[in-house]
Each structure stands twice: as C-alpha cells, then as structure tokens.
Design a protein around this motif. Structure first.
Motif, short mmCIF file in Angstrom:
data_model
loop_
_atom_site.label_atom_id
_atom_site.label_comp_id
_atom_site.label_asym_id
_atom_site.label_seq_id
_atom_site.Cartn_x
_atom_site.Cartn_y
_atom_site.Cartn_z
N ASP A 39 21.93 37.43 92.82
CA ASP A 39 21.67 37.58 94.26
C ASP A 39 22.15 36.41 95.11
N GLY A 40 22.42 35.28 94.47
CA GLY A 40 22.80 34.08 95.21
C GLY A 40 21.59 33.21 95.48
N ALA B 64 25.03 20.98 79.81
CA ALA B 64 25.98 20.61 80.85
C ALA B 64 26.60 21.84 81.52
N LEU B 65 26.94 22.86 80.73
CA LEU B 65 27.58 24.04 81.31
C LEU B 65 26.60 24.84 82.16
N VAL B 66 25.32 24.88 81.79
CA VAL B 66 24.33 25.59 82.61
C VAL B 66 24.15 24.87 83.94
N VAL B 67 24.14 23.53 83.92
CA VAL B 67 24.04 22.77 85.16
C VAL B 67 25.26 23.04 86.05
N THR B 68 26.45 23.06 85.45
CA THR B 68 27.66 23.35 86.22
C THR B 68 27.65 24.77 86.76
N GLU B 69 27.15 25.71 85.98
CA GLU B 69 27.07 27.10 86.45
C GLU B 69 26.11 27.22 87.63
N THR B 70 25.03 26.46 87.61
CA THR B 70 24.11 26.44 88.74
C THR B 70 24.81 25.88 89.98
N ALA B 71 25.55 24.81 89.80
CA ALA B 71 26.32 24.24 90.91
C ALA B 71 27.30 25.25 91.47
N ARG B 72 28.00 25.94 90.59
CA ARG B 72 28.97 26.93 91.03
C ARG B 72 28.31 28.02 91.87
N ALA B 73 27.10 28.41 91.49
CA ALA B 73 26.38 29.43 92.26
C ALA B 73 26.09 28.95 93.67
N PHE B 74 25.68 27.71 93.84
CA PHE B 74 25.40 27.17 95.17
C PHE B 74 26.68 27.06 96.00
#
Length: 297
Positions: A272-273, A106-116
C-alpha cells in the motif's frame, strides 16, 4: 562545452551503495533511475565493479540475486563527497565474507528505504535515496550509544499547497530474529536518548549555556519512531505489536506525548505504500494511521 554532469549517475550509484550498505541491482535501479531500462543500471554497476569501487555477492536462492556493496577503495572515494559528510563506513570490513553474513538484515532495511523513496515520488513529496541514513550514532553517555537501523528525512507538501514540512523518523527493522523482550527494550533506549543530557566536565562558567538534551543539537523536534516488522506471519506481527504496546506502557507520559511510535508490517508497506494508513500507534494499537499523521499530544 564540457559536460559538467559527466559521471553523475555513477557518483549517485556509488553514494547510494555506500550509504545504504547493501542493495540488489533492482533496489539500486528503482532508487536512482526508475525511468530507464534496468540494463543501464546493470551496466553501470558492472563498470563500477571493474573500477574497483564496488563488489558483489551472489545469493544462492532467489534466482542467484546479485547484492552490491562498496569496497574499501569505494568507501574512501565516497567519504570525500559533501553529500556523505555525515556518513560513517560500516564497522565490518567491506569484503565478501562480511557482506554475506549481514546480507539478510541489510537488504530488508534497503527494501524499506526503497518503499519510502518510491512512495514519496507517487505522493509528490521529497524523499531522495540519500535522505535515508542507516546506523546514525547517538551517544547515551558512559560509552553507550543508540544506533537506529535508519534515520529518515522526508519533506511533505502541505495539504493546501502552501509550503512544505519536514518530517524525521528513527526506523527500526525487525525480522523476528530476536525475542519480544529485546524488541521492546528499544523503546526504553529511545526514552534514554530523549532524556540524555551530556555531563559537563568541570565547573560551568558564568553565562554559559544551560545544558540541554543532546538530541536537541541535531533535531528541532525528536524524530518519531517507526518499527517495520518482517519475517513472520500476521499472527506473529500482532504478537510483536502487542509486545511493543506493553513496552510503551512503561514509558513516562511526556515521552509518549512527545514521540509518536508506530509499527507496521513490511508486507503492508510494500503493498500500500508507507503513506497509507497501515501503521498502528503503540499507545493505541487498535488504530490504523499514516506515519505522517500528527499524533503528538
């Protein structure tokens, strides 16, 4: 004058936690209020916890990081809001044991969202925290379903400054906890969704609509497919991209033309984003492109 926006920050924080399932204090802060001090976000979360709307677990590693999630009461409150009209509460109960057992993914999915979300702000595009919708149910018929890790909505300003375009993507986050075969099987599952036409019960009436693929009722074009890879080093990332490439070769040509499929490591996204050319197309993994590039054949 009555402040009509009173509690707006509390509402957004609760909505983000409800929709994103789980998030650390820093993740919530960076998504909803990066312009203020993080202490304000901490106080807000403590307040919501005191009101019984959210709860937390504390990770024993990583400096005893606090991870927040909505309670059953918080889910009931948030489910009434129009901004969460398509939201489904998680199938597991909102308690500490369930939260602790699913926290890693769950936290990795949220971290991916945060990056976007942060990358869109830097680029002048629009991707709000609630434009990332985890676990959207898509029927495949026969009682089967495809549930992506997330559905992403992203508004991109045209290069000439004339208008906006809407991009959509299914996002699958892989932490190298499953074998390459299970990972590549997701490509065939998305191809099934691409072709799935609901079965009409009974005889069709004269003049009735011609059956079409189920996804067309939701999306003007089929969302692109993004694989975000984590939990392994560069060699492991290459191996998993090779496996995805092999899986893509098994798909039919019309699916490959109609649905861009790309993979990138979470490390590259955070460095890099997501808009940077860090994505490798599954049909040509030797390339590196932006996920927003026009890749449809």
């Amino acid at each position: 004058m009555v402040n009509g926006d009173a509690g707006g920050g509390d509402r957004l924080a609760l909505a983000v936690l409800a929709q994103h399932r789980m998030a650390t204090t820093e993740q919530v802060h960076l998504m909803i209020s990066p312009g203020v001090r993080i202490e304000q976000t901490r106080r807000r979360l403590v307040k919501l916890r005191g009101e019984g709307l959210i709860d937390r677990v504390t990770l024993p590693q990583a400096g005893r990081t606090r991870v927040w999630f909505v309670t059953q009461y918080g889910a009931e409150v948030a489910s009434e809001w129009p901004e969460l009209r398509d939201w489904r509460p998680p199938r597991l109960g909102a308690d500490r044991t369930a939260a602790r057992l699913r926290v890693g993914h769950a936290l990795v999915v949220t971290e991916t969202a945060r990056a976007f979300v942060q990358d869109a702000r830097r680029c002048g595009d629009v991707c709000q925290p609630l434009d990332w919708i985890p676990e959207v149910y898509h029927s495949l018929g026969g009682g089967e379903a495809l549930i992506p890790d997330a559905l992403l909505y992203y508004r991109r300003e045209a290069k000439d400054g004339d208008g906006w375009s809407m991009l959509r993507a299914f996002v699958e986050v892989d932490r190298a906890t499953m074998g390459p075969e299970r990972l590549t099987a997701k490509i065939s599952a998305y191809e099934r969704l691409y072709r799935h036409v609901p079965v009409t019960v009974g005889r069709a009436r004269p003049g009735s609509e011609v059956p079409v693929e189920e996804w067309r009722r939701r999306y003007p074009v089929f969302p692109r497919l993004l694989f975000v890879l984590d939990g392994t080093g560069p060699a492991g990332i290459d191996n998993r991209i090779s496996a995805l490439h092999a899986g893509a070769k098994l798909a039919r040509a019309d699916f490959l033309r109609g649905v861009p499929m790309l993979a990138a490591s979470l490390t590259d996204l955070l460095r890099d984003g997501p808009s940077a050319p860090v994505w490798r197309p599954m049909t040509n993994p030797g390339q590196q492109v932006s996920w927003m590039d026009s890749l449809r054949g």
